[in-house]
Design a protein around this motif. Sequence first.
Motif, PDB file in Angstrom:
ATOM      1  N   GLY A 152       0.799  -1.213   0.000  1.00 14.51           N
ATOM      2  CA  GLY A 152       0.000   0.000   0.000  1.00 14.51           C
ATOM      3  C   GLY A 152       0.830   1.261   0.000  1.00 14.51           C
ATOM      4  O   GLY A 152       0.524   2.216  -0.728  1.00 14.51           O
ATOM      5  N   GLN A 153       1.887   1.280   0.789  1.00 12.51           N
ATOM      6  CA  GLN A 153       2.675   2.508   0.856  1.00 12.51           C
ATOM      7  C   GLN A 153       3.529   2.708  -0.393  1.00 12.51           C
ATOM      8  O   GLN A 153       3.792   3.846  -0.792  1.00 12.51           O
ATOM      9  N   VAL A 154       3.957   1.616  -1.038  1.00 10.07           N
ATOM     10  CA  VAL A 154       4.708   1.770  -2.279  1.00 10.07           C
ATOM     11  C   VAL A 154       3.839   2.417  -3.340  1.00 10.07           C
ATOM     12  O   VAL A 154       4.285   3.319  -4.065  1.00 10.07           O
ATOM     13  N   ALA A 155       2.597   1.991  -3.434  1.00 10.52           N
ATOM     14  CA  ALA A 155       1.682   2.590  -4.407  1.00 10.52           C
ATOM     15  C   ALA A 155       1.468   4.072  -4.107  1.00 10.52           C
ATOM     16  O   ALA A 155       1.469   4.916  -5.018  1.00 10.52           O
ATOM     17  N   ALA A 156       1.290   4.410  -2.826  1.00  7.77           N
ATOM     18  CA  ALA A 156       1.080   5.811  -2.456  1.00  7.77           C
ATOM     19  C   ALA A 156       2.330   6.644  -2.708  1.00  7.77           C
ATOM     20  O   ALA A 156       2.244   7.781  -3.194  1.00  7.77           O
ATOM     21  N   LEU A 157       3.503   6.078  -2.397  1.00  8.78           N
ATOM     22  CA  LEU A 157       4.758   6.797  -2.625  1.00  8.78           C
ATOM     23  C   LEU A 157       4.997   7.006  -4.111  1.00  8.78           C
ATOM     24  O   LEU A 157       5.431   8.085  -4.537  1.00  8.78           O
ATOM     25  N   ALA A 158       4.707   5.993  -4.919  1.00  8.66           N
ATOM     26  CA  ALA A 158       4.879   6.117  -6.366  1.00  8.66           C
ATOM     27  C   ALA A 158       3.969   7.199  -6.928  1.00  8.66           C
ATOM     28  O   ALA A 158       4.382   7.991  -7.793  1.00  8.66           O
ATOM     29  N   ALA A 159       2.726   7.249  -6.454  1.00  5.94           N
ATOM     30  CA  ALA A 159       1.789   8.268  -6.924  1.00  5.94           C
ATOM     31  C   ALA A 159       2.276   9.661  -6.545  1.00  5.94           C
ATOM     32  O   ALA A 159       2.216  10.609  -7.346  1.00  5.94           O
ATOM     33  N   HIS A 160       2.788   9.800  -5.316  1.00  3.50           N
ATOM     34  CA  HIS A 160       3.319  11.098  -4.885  1.00  3.50           C
ATOM     35  C   HIS A 160       4.517  11.501  -5.726  1.00  3.50           C
ATOM     36  O   HIS A 160       4.608  12.644  -6.198  1.00  3.50           O
ATOM     37  N   ALA A 161       5.460  10.570  -5.921  1.00 10.92           N
ATOM     38  CA  ALA A 161       6.681  10.888  -6.669  1.00 10.92           C
ATOM     39  C   ALA A 161       6.354  11.300  -8.099  1.00 10.92           C
ATOM     40  O   ALA A 161       6.970  12.221  -8.650  1.00 10.92           O
ATOM     41  N   ALA A 162       5.383  10.623  -8.710  1.00 12.70           N
ATOM     42  CA  ALA A 162       4.995  10.979 -10.075  1.00 12.70           C
ATOM     43  C   ALA A 162       4.346  12.351 -10.122  1.00 12.70           C
ATOM     44  O   ALA A 162       4.656  13.168 -11.003  1.00 12.70           O
ATOM     45  N   ALA A 163       3.450  12.624  -9.191  1.00 12.56           N
ATOM     46  CA  ALA A 163       2.752  13.909  -9.176  1.00 12.56           C
ATOM     47  C   ALA A 163       3.708  15.067  -8.920  1.00 12.56           C
ATOM     48  O   ALA A 163       3.538  16.166  -9.467  1.00 12.56           O
ATOM     49  N   GLU A 164       4.735  14.818  -8.100  1.00 12.94           N
ATOM     50  CA  GLU A 164       5.691  15.864  -7.730  1.00 12.94           C
ATOM     51  C   GLU A 164       6.923  15.894  -8.631  1.00 12.94           C
ATOM     52  O   GLU A 164       7.836  16.677  -8.400  1.00 12.94           O
ATOM     53  N   GLN A 165       6.962  15.012  -9.627  1.00 17.14           N
ATOM     54  CA  GLN A 165       8.095  14.923 -10.558  1.00 17.14           C
ATOM     55  C   GLN A 165       9.419  14.770  -9.810  1.00 17.14           C
ATOM     56  O   GLN A 165      10.405  15.446 -10.089  1.00 17.14           O
ATOM     57  N   SER A 166       9.429  13.832  -8.873  1.00 14.80           N
ATOM     58  CA  SER A 166      10.613  13.588  -8.064  1.00 14.80           C
ATOM     59  C   SER A 166      11.679  12.859  -8.878  1.00 14.80           C
ATOM     60  O   SER A 166      11.385  11.977  -9.689  1.00 14.80           O
ATOM     61  N   ASP A 167      12.927  13.221  -8.641  1.00 14.69           N
ATOM     62  CA  ASP A 167      14.070  12.535  -9.250  1.00 14.69           C
ATOM     63  C   ASP A 167      14.648  11.460  -8.333  1.00 14.69           C
ATOM     64  O   ASP A 167      15.237  10.486  -8.810  1.00 14.69           O
ATOM     65  N   LEU A 168      14.494  11.646  -7.022  1.00 16.42           N
ATOM     66  CA  LEU A 168      15.134  10.783  -6.040  1.00 16.42           C
ATOM     67  C   LEU A 168      14.239  10.678  -4.820  1.00 16.42           C
ATOM     68  O   LEU A 168      13.725  11.684  -4.331  1.00 16.42           O
ATOM     69  N   VAL A 169      14.064   9.455  -4.320  1.00 17.04           N
ATOM     70  CA  VAL A 169      13.355   9.231  -3.060  1.00 17.04           C
ATOM     71  C   VAL A 169      14.366   8.781  -2.017  1.00 17.04           C
ATOM     72  O   VAL A 169      15.093   7.805  -2.217  1.00 17.04           O
ATOM     73  N   LEU A 170      14.426   9.521  -0.914  1.00 18.03           N
ATOM     74  CA  LEU A 170      15.283   9.147   0.209  1.00 18.03           C
ATOM     75  C   LEU A 170      14.476   8.294   1.179  1.00 18.03           C
ATOM     76  O   LEU A 170      13.424   8.722   1.667  1.00 18.03           O
ATOM     77  N   LEU A 171      14.970   7.091   1.469  1.00 13.61           N
ATOM     78  CA  LEU A 171      14.350   6.172   2.419  1.00 13.61           C
ATOM     79  C   LEU A 171      15.131   6.182   3.727  1.00 13.61           C
ATOM     80  O   LEU A 171      16.258   6.686   3.786  1.00 13.61           O
ATOM     81  N   PRO A 172      14.578   5.601   4.793  1.00 15.22           N
ATOM     82  CA  PRO A 172      15.333   5.497   6.046  1.00 15.22           C
ATOM     83  C   PRO A 172      16.500   4.521   5.926  1.00 15.22           C
ATOM     84  O   PRO A 172      16.732   3.919   4.874  1.00 15.22           O
ATOM     85  N   GLU A 173      17.224   4.346   7.025  1.00 12.86           N
ATOM     86  CA  GLU A 173      18.315   3.355   6.999  1.00 12.86           C
ATOM     87  C   GLU A 173      17.718   1.944   7.051  1.00 12.86           C
ATOM     88  O   GLU A 173      16.737   1.687   7.731  1.00 12.86           O
ATOM     89  N   MET A 174      18.330   1.067   6.254  1.00 17.55           N
ATOM     90  CA  MET A 174      17.889  -0.328   6.154  1.00 17.55           C
ATOM     91  C   MET A 174      16.372  -0.438   5.982  1.00 17.55           C
ATOM     92  O   MET A 174      15.679  -1.022   6.818  1.00 17.55           O
ATOM     93  N   PRO A 175      15.818   0.088   4.876  1.00 19.01           N
ATOM     94  CA  PRO A 175      14.369   0.207   4.736  1.00 19.01           C
ATOM     95  C   PRO A 175      13.642  -1.078   4.361  1.00 19.01           C
ATOM     96  O   PRO A 175      12.408  -1.104   4.404  1.00 19.01           O
ATOM     97  N   LEU A 176      14.357  -2.127   3.986  1.00 23.21           N
ATOM     98  CA  LEU A 176      13.676  -3.315   3.471  1.00 23.21           C
ATOM     99  C   LEU A 176      13.651  -4.474   4.459  1.00 23.21           C
ATOM    100  O   LEU A 176      13.455  -5.632   4.078  1.00 23.21           O
ATOM    101  N   SER A 177      13.827  -4.166   5.744  1.00 18.79           N
ATOM    102  CA  SER A 177      13.603  -5.161   6.797  1.00 18.79           C
ATOM    103  C   SER A 177      13.282  -4.407   8.079  1.00 18.79           C
ATOM    104  O   SER A 177      13.723  -3.271   8.267  1.00 18.79           O
ATOM    105  N   PRO A 178      12.490  -5.016   8.965  1.00 18.83           N
ATOM    106  CA  PRO A 178      12.269  -4.384  10.277  1.00 18.83           C
ATOM    107  C   PRO A 178      13.596  -4.144  10.987  1.00 18.83           C
ATOM    108  O   PRO A 178      14.603  -4.808  10.726  1.00 18.83           O
ATOM    109  N   TRP A 179      13.606  -3.193  11.905  1.00 22.35           N
ATOM    110  CA  TRP A 179      14.828  -2.715  12.550  1.00 22.35           C
ATOM    111  C   TRP A 179      15.520  -3.834  13.313  1.00 22.35           C
ATOM    112  O   TRP A 179      15.048  -4.312  14.343  1.00 22.35           O
ATOM    113  N   LEU A 180      16.675  -4.265  12.826  1.00 26.07           N
ATOM    114  CA  LEU A 180      17.395  -5.392  13.401  1.00 26.07           C
ATOM    115  C   LEU A 180      17.916  -5.095  14.804  1.00 26.07           C
ATOM    116  O   LEU A 180      17.876  -5.941  15.697  1.00 26.07           O
TER     117      LEU A 180
END
Length: 266
Positions: A17-45
């Motif tokens: 759900g959030q990927v779809a929302a982020l993609a829609a935002h990035a497209a609408a805002e003509q973003s070149d780069l999305v900054l994610l948190p540290e280690m974004p693809l797993s829960p905080w180890l």
Amino acid sequence: MRVTIADWDPRPEARAGQVAALAAHAAAEQSDLVLLPEMPLSPWLAACPERDAALWEQSVRDHESGLDELGSRVGTALAGSRPVLNPDDRPVNRAFLWQDGRIAAGSHEKAALPEEEGYWESRWYDAGEQQAVPFDWNGVRIGFAICTELWDWTHAGRLSRAGADVLLVPRATPDLGSDVWVAGARALAVRTGCYVLSSNFAYSGAAGFDFEGLSVAADPDGGLLAVTSKERPYATVSISVSAAREAKVAYPRYILDKMKEKEGVL
């Protein structure tokens, strides 16, 4: 260049759900780069005080395989940090900039590692080698500072004096009941004359340990460009290379940098 900061929930059940929302935002805002948190693809180890080798290896694999899929769905370049083994086979937390199916840059490794409740980082990975100079990406000079390194002004000042226009700060910080990380980003921008952009986790961690969101973007004079919230988890800002470079020779940077030069730091 237009950059998106994002509050982010790394748990697999929240991702679609959030990927779809982020993609829609990035497209609408003509973003070149999305900054994610540290280690974004797993829960905080590092929430766990005991290092789990299997969880570490799974996180490494998830970041290796997941960036291509995430980048293709969001439709922009991505930045953040990820778990890797360095050339000496030591585990480290390394910054990345991903674009078009490859890591375009990733020379910075987190050196400031907490060891306390919720942040047993020094038990999970080693202090790495910090980036010495910014890298050029589409004409913009980019430096990284991962989470705690936002407070490492020696590192940030070195990148600023080497010509950085932007400091990207992926982080994973808890709800402290204050905006101390927003204030820190603004202060760092004033000191360095860089844009300072930081994205954070936003979810309830183990045993009520909540990540606060409050992703932030500040301009080279410390002006607040954006702060995220539950109602507005994404924000996109424009980067002016000329503004960052003019700031380097303006107050207070030129005074402080002259002092460093006299001390033999430069």
